[in-house]
Design an enzyme around this catalytic site. Structure first.
Site, PDB file in Angstrom:
ATOM      1  N   THR A  49       0.833  -1.209   0.000  1.00 47.27           N
ATOM      2  CA  THR A  49       0.000   0.000   0.000  1.00 47.27           C
ATOM      3  C   THR A  49       0.864   1.254   0.000  1.00 47.27           C
ATOM      4  O   THR A  49       0.636   2.190  -0.773  1.00 47.27           O
ATOM      5  CB  THR A  49      -0.917   0.012   1.233  1.00 47.27           C
ATOM      6  OG1 THR A  49      -1.724  -1.162   1.231  1.00 47.27           O
ATOM      7  CG2 THR A  49      -1.807   1.234   1.246  1.00 47.27           C
ATOM      8  N   TYR A 112     -13.200  -3.993  -3.082  1.00 48.31           N
ATOM      9  CA  TYR A 112     -14.374  -3.655  -3.887  1.00 48.31           C
ATOM     10  C   TYR A 112     -15.324  -4.836  -4.106  1.00 48.31           C
ATOM     11  O   TYR A 112     -16.537  -4.680  -4.005  1.00 48.31           O
ATOM     12  CB  TYR A 112     -13.978  -3.053  -5.248  1.00 48.31           C
ATOM     13  CG  TYR A 112     -15.166  -2.443  -5.979  1.00 48.31           C
ATOM     14  CD1 TYR A 112     -15.648  -1.194  -5.606  1.00 48.31           C
ATOM     15  CD2 TYR A 112     -15.818  -3.144  -6.990  1.00 48.31           C
ATOM     16  CE1 TYR A 112     -16.756  -0.648  -6.240  1.00 48.31           C
ATOM     17  CE2 TYR A 112     -16.919  -2.601  -7.630  1.00 48.31           C
ATOM     18  CZ  TYR A 112     -17.403  -1.348  -7.248  1.00 48.31           C
ATOM     19  OH  TYR A 112     -18.492  -0.825  -7.874  1.00 48.31           O
ATOM     20  N   TYR A 138      -2.831 -10.277   4.338  1.00 48.07           N
ATOM     21  CA  TYR A 138      -2.845  -8.856   4.700  1.00 48.07           C
ATOM     22  C   TYR A 138      -4.289  -8.443   4.940  1.00 48.07           C
ATOM     23  O   TYR A 138      -5.085  -8.360   4.003  1.00 48.07           O
ATOM     24  CB  TYR A 138      -2.203  -8.057   3.565  1.00 48.07           C
ATOM     25  CG  TYR A 138      -2.135  -6.554   3.753  1.00 48.07           C
ATOM     26  CD1 TYR A 138      -2.410  -5.938   4.971  1.00 48.07           C
ATOM     27  CD2 TYR A 138      -1.770  -5.735   2.684  1.00 48.07           C
ATOM     28  CE1 TYR A 138      -2.331  -4.560   5.116  1.00 48.07           C
ATOM     29  CE2 TYR A 138      -1.688  -4.359   2.823  1.00 48.07           C
ATOM     30  CZ  TYR A 138      -1.977  -3.779   4.039  1.00 48.07           C
ATOM     31  OH  TYR A 138      -1.911  -2.410   4.175  1.00 48.07           O
ATOM     32  N   ARG A 143      -9.522  -0.312   4.380  1.00 46.71           N
ATOM     33  CA  ARG A 143      -9.228   0.028   2.990  1.00 46.71           C
ATOM     34  C   ARG A 143     -10.012  -0.832   1.998  1.00 46.71           C
ATOM     35  O   ARG A 143     -10.421  -0.348   0.943  1.00 46.71           O
ATOM     36  CB  ARG A 143      -7.728  -0.161   2.696  1.00 46.71           C
ATOM     37  CG  ARG A 143      -6.866   0.994   3.161  1.00 46.71           C
ATOM     38  CD  ARG A 143      -5.431   0.789   2.686  1.00 46.71           C
ATOM     39  NE  ARG A 143      -4.613   1.926   3.057  1.00 46.71           N
ATOM     40  CZ  ARG A 143      -4.428   3.004   2.308  1.00 46.71           C
ATOM     41  NH1 ARG A 143      -5.016   3.101   1.133  1.00 46.71           N
ATOM     42  NH2 ARG A 143      -3.658   3.993   2.719  1.00 46.71           N
ATOM     43  N   LYS A 166      -0.334 -10.084   8.292  1.00 47.72           N
ATOM     44  CA  LYS A 166      -0.152  -8.664   8.586  1.00 47.72           C
ATOM     45  C   LYS A 166      -1.516  -8.159   9.040  1.00 47.72           C
ATOM     46  O   LYS A 166      -2.447  -8.039   8.242  1.00 47.72           O
ATOM     47  CB  LYS A 166       0.328  -7.875   7.366  1.00 47.72           C
ATOM     48  CG  LYS A 166       0.444  -6.375   7.656  1.00 47.72           C
ATOM     49  CD  LYS A 166       0.772  -5.561   6.414  1.00 47.72           C
ATOM     50  CE  LYS A 166       0.786  -4.069   6.761  1.00 47.72           C
ATOM     51  NZ  LYS A 166       1.031  -3.219   5.568  1.00 47.72           N
ATOM     52  N   ILE A 208       5.047  -4.622  10.120  1.00 50.45           N
ATOM     53  CA  ILE A 208       5.273  -4.090   8.783  1.00 50.45           C
ATOM     54  C   ILE A 208       4.898  -2.625   8.862  1.00 50.45           C
ATOM     55  O   ILE A 208       3.734  -2.274   9.040  1.00 50.45           O
ATOM     56  CB  ILE A 208       4.465  -4.861   7.728  1.00 50.45           C
ATOM     57  CG1 ILE A 208       4.978  -6.309   7.661  1.00 50.45           C
ATOM     58  CG2 ILE A 208       4.578  -4.185   6.368  1.00 50.45           C
ATOM     59  CD1 ILE A 208       4.196  -7.211   6.727  1.00 50.45           C
TER      60      ILE A 208
END
Length: 297
Positions: A49, A112, A138, A143, A166, A208
């Site tokens: 990201t 999405y 992740y 997001r 993560k 991270i």
């Protein structure tokens, strides 16, 4: 654990990608990689990201990973961001990153589409089947619009190539539940700089980090102190860097960290739309937090 040791232990920098209007600035990218390693970082995440993967072209994405693997040359693990909301593309990126020398891949939940938990299991197993390197899940629901539930991690932990998480879910109760269910089978990394010490205290393997772009040695010191048994010292550092952490997330990542790294001379403050540079008052506030830590801005 599925491996004899974690992919990394400590801090992995979610590295920015220095860009200009004409593409990736590979000269600065290479110097940035070298500086991070010289500062003692434990691993590097490329095209995550923070590396603006969502606005890189396919060719840029693949070349950036290959370039980083070659530049690092085994000095620290390279973790390649290969996630997508289109599973076939994620599979192809994963295969490409593995072939180019990445030590692991970081695969974000599909954005999405808003799949189900069963869809997540099927997707991740498909990507893990195609990978020759360990897969880090992740989870960043703020997001992507979809989160991995603790019970879903139990199913994902069964795959031999799925090695770690993560966790960028701010719900600490769910994170604790995840530790209780799979902490003995998957390494868990904080995906939030404000939760490094809390997640280490649960048995986490590290973080991270966005913060470590700006202050890599100081961020690594948090985990070094913790692993050495100085929990109070680690907590003291976590608190010391909280004002800068807040500043780095006062607008959507990577807008502030790109501005911070430009102020330090490591890149241009160039972002691709729809991202735009920081608001001036936020920028000045971030510079002040950097100056308070002695940074030359």
């Amino acid at each position: 654990m599925k491996q004899n040791h974690p992919i990394f232990r400590g801090i992995a920098t979610a590295l920015i990608t220095p860009t200009t209007p004409t593409g990736i600035d590979y000269d600065r990218f290479g110097r940035l990689i070298d500086w991070q390693i010289q500062q003692g970082i434990n691993a590097l995440v490329i095209c995550g990201t923070t590396g603006e993967s969502s606005t890189l072209t396919d060719a840029e994405h693949r070349r950036a990973i290959a370039f980083a693997c070659e530049r690092v040359n085994g000095r620290v693990p390279v973790i390649a961001g290969t996630g997508s909301n289109e599973t076939d593309y994620a599979v192809e990126l994963t295969k490409s990153a593995c072939a180019d020398g990445a030590d692991a891949v970081l695969v974000v939940t599909p954005y999405y589409n808003k799949t189900t938990q069963r869809g997540l299991v099927t997707m991740y197993n498909t990507i893990a089947d195609a990978s020759t390197k360990p897969v880090i899940l992740y989870n960043v629901p703020s997001r992507t619009g979809i989160g991995i539930e603790p019970a879903t991690y139990v199913k994902l932990a069964e795959h031999p190539n799925i090695a770690a998480i993560k966790e960028a879910n701010s719900d600490i109760s769910k994170i604790v539940e995840t530790f209780s269910l799979v902490g003995d089978r998957l390494d868990i990394y904080s995906g939030n700089d404000d939760q490094i010490v809390p997640i280490l205290s649960m048995g986490g393997a590290g973080c991270i980090s966005v913060l470590s772009n700006v202050i890599p040695a100081e961020t690594v010191a948090i985990t070094q102190r913790f692993f050495a048994g100085d929990v109070a010292g680690a907590a003291q550092l976590q608190c010391r860097y909280m004002p800068l952490i807040r500043a780095l997330f006062c607008e959507s990542n990577p807008i502030p960290v790109k501005a911070a790294m430009a102020a330090l001379g490591y890149c241009d403050n160039y972002l691709r739309l729809p991202l735009v540079p920081m608001e001036e008052d936020h920028y000045q506030g971030m510079l002040q937090r950097m100056r308070e830590l002695g940074l030359p801005v």
